[in-house]
Each structure stands twice: as structure tokens, then as C-alpha cells.
Design a protein around this motif. Sequence first.
Motif, PDB file in Angstrom:
ATOM      1  N   ARG A 232     -84.441 -55.614 -10.427  1.00  0.00           N
ATOM      2  CA  ARG A 232     -84.910 -54.966  -9.201  1.00  0.00           C
ATOM      3  C   ARG A 232     -85.254 -55.970  -8.108  1.00  0.00           C
ATOM      4  O   ARG A 232     -85.263 -55.639  -6.930  1.00  0.00           O
ATOM      5  CB  ARG A 232     -86.139 -54.098  -9.504  1.00  0.00           C
ATOM      6  CG  ARG A 232     -85.822 -52.886 -10.377  1.00  0.00           C
ATOM      7  CD  ARG A 232     -87.087 -52.107 -10.694  1.00  0.00           C
ATOM      8  NE  ARG A 232     -86.791 -50.944 -11.530  1.00  0.00           N
ATOM      9  CZ  ARG A 232     -87.706 -50.094 -11.963  1.00  0.00           C
ATOM     10  NH1 ARG A 232     -88.984 -50.282 -11.639  1.00  0.00           N
ATOM     11  NH2 ARG A 232     -87.360 -49.065 -12.717  1.00  0.00           N
ATOM     12  N   ILE A 233     -85.569 -57.200  -8.519  1.00  0.00           N
ATOM     13  CA  ILE A 233     -85.900 -58.251  -7.560  1.00  0.00           C
ATOM     14  C   ILE A 233     -85.020 -59.461  -7.867  1.00  0.00           C
ATOM     15  O   ILE A 233     -84.927 -59.884  -9.019  1.00  0.00           O
ATOM     16  CB  ILE A 233     -87.380 -58.660  -7.648  1.00  0.00           C
ATOM     17  CG1 ILE A 233     -88.283 -57.457  -7.388  1.00  0.00           C
ATOM     18  CG2 ILE A 233     -87.680 -59.786  -6.668  1.00  0.00           C
ATOM     19  CD1 ILE A 233     -89.761 -57.751  -7.540  1.00  0.00           C
ATOM     20  N   ARG A 234     -84.406 -59.996  -6.850  1.00  0.00           N
ATOM     21  CA  ARG A 234     -83.568 -61.184  -7.018  1.00  0.00           C
ATOM     22  C   ARG A 234     -84.127 -62.309  -6.155  1.00  0.00           C
ATOM     23  O   ARG A 234     -84.394 -62.118  -4.969  1.00  0.00           O
ATOM     24  CB  ARG A 234     -82.131 -60.878  -6.613  1.00  0.00           C
ATOM     25  CG  ARG A 234     -81.202 -62.078  -6.720  1.00  0.00           C
ATOM     26  CD  ARG A 234     -79.786 -61.711  -6.340  1.00  0.00           C
ATOM     27  NE  ARG A 234     -78.899 -62.873  -6.353  1.00  0.00           N
ATOM     28  CZ  ARG A 234     -77.600 -62.814  -6.051  1.00  0.00           C
ATOM     29  NH1 ARG A 234     -77.056 -61.648  -5.708  1.00  0.00           N
ATOM     30  NH2 ARG A 234     -76.867 -63.903  -6.083  1.00  0.00           N
ATOM     31  N   ILE A 235     -84.296 -63.475  -6.762  1.00  0.00           N
ATOM     32  CA  ILE A 235     -84.746 -64.631  -5.997  1.00  0.00           C
ATOM     33  C   ILE A 235     -83.649 -65.689  -6.014  1.00  0.00           C
ATOM     34  O   ILE A 235     -82.859 -65.760  -6.955  1.00  0.00           O
ATOM     35  CB  ILE A 235     -86.062 -65.210  -6.542  1.00  0.00           C
ATOM     36  CG1 ILE A 235     -85.865 -65.810  -7.940  1.00  0.00           C
ATOM     37  CG2 ILE A 235     -87.161 -64.143  -6.581  1.00  0.00           C
ATOM     38  CD1 ILE A 235     -87.054 -66.633  -8.411  1.00  0.00           C
ATOM     39  N   LYS A 243     -87.507 -69.935 -11.174  1.00  0.00           N
ATOM     40  CA  LYS A 243     -86.959 -68.682 -11.698  1.00  0.00           C
ATOM     41  C   LYS A 243     -87.651 -68.288 -12.998  1.00  0.00           C
ATOM     42  O   LYS A 243     -87.961 -67.110 -13.230  1.00  0.00           O
ATOM     43  CB  LYS A 243     -85.451 -68.824 -11.919  1.00  0.00           C
ATOM     44  CG  LYS A 243     -84.635 -68.892 -10.649  1.00  0.00           C
ATOM     45  CD  LYS A 243     -83.141 -68.909 -10.965  1.00  0.00           C
ATOM     46  CE  LYS A 243     -82.308 -68.897  -9.691  1.00  0.00           C
ATOM     47  NZ  LYS A 243     -80.853 -68.897  -9.983  1.00  0.00           N
ATOM     48  N   PHE A 246     -91.123 -66.975 -12.144  1.00  0.00           N
ATOM     49  CA  PHE A 246     -91.099 -65.669 -11.481  1.00  0.00           C
ATOM     50  C   PHE A 246     -90.743 -64.555 -12.457  1.00  0.00           C
ATOM     51  O   PHE A 246     -91.452 -63.547 -12.551  1.00  0.00           O
ATOM     52  CB  PHE A 246     -90.101 -65.678 -10.318  1.00  0.00           C
ATOM     53  CG  PHE A 246     -89.996 -64.343  -9.640  1.00  0.00           C
ATOM     54  CD1 PHE A 246     -90.919 -63.964  -8.678  1.00  0.00           C
ATOM     55  CD2 PHE A 246     -88.987 -63.451  -9.991  1.00  0.00           C
ATOM     56  CE1 PHE A 246     -90.838 -62.721  -8.068  1.00  0.00           C
ATOM     57  CE2 PHE A 246     -88.902 -62.206  -9.386  1.00  0.00           C
ATOM     58  CZ  PHE A 246     -89.829 -61.842  -8.427  1.00  0.00           C
ATOM     59  N   TYR A 247     -89.643 -64.702 -13.180  1.00  0.00           N
ATOM     60  CA  TYR A 247     -89.197 -63.607 -14.048  1.00  0.00           C
ATOM     61  C   TYR A 247     -90.075 -63.458 -15.294  1.00  0.00           C
ATOM     62  O   TYR A 247     -90.176 -62.355 -15.844  1.00  0.00           O
ATOM     63  CB  TYR A 247     -87.726 -63.791 -14.407  1.00  0.00           C
ATOM     64  CG  TYR A 247     -86.818 -63.452 -13.254  1.00  0.00           C
ATOM     65  CD1 TYR A 247     -86.667 -62.135 -12.835  1.00  0.00           C
ATOM     66  CD2 TYR A 247     -86.142 -64.450 -12.553  1.00  0.00           C
ATOM     67  CE1 TYR A 247     -85.862 -61.817 -11.758  1.00  0.00           C
ATOM     68  CE2 TYR A 247     -85.340 -64.149 -11.470  1.00  0.00           C
ATOM     69  CZ  TYR A 247     -85.202 -62.826 -11.077  1.00  0.00           C
ATOM     70  OH  TYR A 247     -84.412 -62.512  -9.998  1.00  0.00           O
ATOM     71  N   LEU A 250     -92.822 -61.355 -13.857  1.00  0.00           N
ATOM     72  CA  LEU A 250     -92.323 -60.004 -13.621  1.00  0.00           C
ATOM     73  C   LEU A 250     -92.215 -59.247 -14.935  1.00  0.00           C
ATOM     74  O   LEU A 250     -92.590 -58.066 -15.020  1.00  0.00           O
ATOM     75  CB  LEU A 250     -90.956 -60.069 -12.921  1.00  0.00           C
ATOM     76  CG  LEU A 250     -90.315 -58.716 -12.573  1.00  0.00           C
ATOM     77  CD1 LEU A 250     -91.211 -57.913 -11.624  1.00  0.00           C
ATOM     78  CD2 LEU A 250     -88.935 -58.928 -11.946  1.00  0.00           C
TER      79      LEU A 250
END
Length: 285
Positions: A232-235, A243, A246-247, A250
Motif C-alpha cells: 500500500r505504501i512504496r518508498i 527500506k 520502514f517495512y 509497517l
Amino acid sequence: GFSHIHEWTMAGLLMMPTTGPLQVEVGDQYQPDAGYRARADTTREEARIGYYRTFLTDSGIDVELTATTRAGFQRYTFPETTQARVLLDFQFPAEYRFDLVSLDVRQSSATRIEGSVEHHAPDVWGRDAQQEYVLHFVAEFDRPIHASGVWTDAGVQRDTRVLRTGRVKDAGVYVEFDTRGARTVQVRTGISLVSLDNANLNLRHEISLPFGWDFAAIVDHQRATWNELLGRIRIETPDRREKIRFYTNLYRSFCRNIWSDVDGRWRDPAERIQQLNDPDAVMLG
């Protein structure tokens, strides 16, 4: 063993595959040969989205686990033996000590164990905060049970299909299989805090009807589910560590306990059964 509840102040329905002479006590962690505990080979351990695997070196059992929201699926590959066994232990070490207030568990068919276990955790935060709940469960095996029995702190009762008792210090059920011809034993389980019927409903809705006994299909479904959530969210960054950070966070934001069943029913702190009107809504713990 492998527990079906991993909540801060709750635990329940530990399952453990074993071989050899029957042992019903966990044993002392400082004496690894005591009880049914087993060493695990960490070089053969896997832990990824929707899948866990480990090898129990003492018994030679390969263990694989997967799960859905309200149901679990375990696959054991035993050595060839007439003493392949699965323990369903209702009293085991957890973060907080809990007592067994009452149990009503039975082998209801050649492949099925079901029941309700009332727990009381008196020492969560002292007298003003105690944890009480009833865990309802169903466990279905993919092959007929060869032999079964129960135990309490009064001892082991072999060839017994019913465990019905009040407050005890220890209790569990064991089932045995002959794995000389086929070494794999699978078990799928559904749990509920509402009722035994709802435990069966959760299992049927999340595993039995959509997947049957297809272990790999459940793992693939879990991977697809998490890919959708995490996607749902891409960085964009050249720093792989960012990364990972972040993930990972999440992923953790989605790791909440869901206490409502597939029909939207849930039990509130006053032990009243409530009903969610939105079929897509869930009650988070």
C-alpha cells in the motif's frame, strides 16, 4: 511447543509433536532431557511471512507451521515409528502464570479433538487486574487417530476420550499415530473466545472450505495477503537499511490481535457476546 495464542497476558492450546515413551510434562529448561521438551536445529530453521519451520533433533521431527487470522495449520514429518504423538497441553509456561479453572475436552471423531478450557491469570498486575477467559477450539487431523488419552495432575488415563474436570494444576490430551507407512501428520485448528461453534466456524471459513489440506496454498495466501498490505505504501531510496526499517515498522503496525470471529461476534470484558454490524469490521485487542 507451539501455542495458538501469543497475547501479552494470555496463552492457550500448546501443541507439541513427540516420539518415544509418553511424557506429559514440559520439563526443566535447565535440564533439556527432562520432559517432552526437545532441542531444535537452528541451522534448519526458517521464519518468513506465513511460514515457520524447525527440526527437533531429539525426536527427529520436522515441524512446519502456517496460519490464517483465526485458524492454524501444522504439518509434522515424523520418523517411521508406532509412537508418533501429538500433545495438546493446556497448562504450560507463558509470560504470566495462569490456572486451569475447568476443562471440557473430547475426541469427537476418529480425526477430531474439540473442547473448551477456562483460564484464570491471577498475577497479571496484582489483585486489581486479573485475566479470565474461555478458549474454545477444534483440532482436525488428516488421518485417523491410532490411540489417545488424557492427563491431569492426578496422572495419565490411557484410552480415554473425554477430559472433563474442574480446577486442576495440569491437564492435556495426547493422540498417537503409526507413521511406518506414511510419515506426515497434518492438523488444522480453529479457536474462538465466543463458543465452540464459532471455533468450528472460523476453521471452516478460513481453512477447511478454501484450502482443504493444502498446506502450500495457505502459505501462498498469507504471502499474497501481506504483499497487498505492505504494498500500500512504496518508498524509493538507494539505502536498503531505510527500506528494512520502514517495512519492518509497517509490518508491526499491522500486527494486532483480532478478537472477533468471522461472523462478527466477540466477547467483551464483561463476558457479554457482542455483534459487529459491518461484515468487514473487526474487534482489535
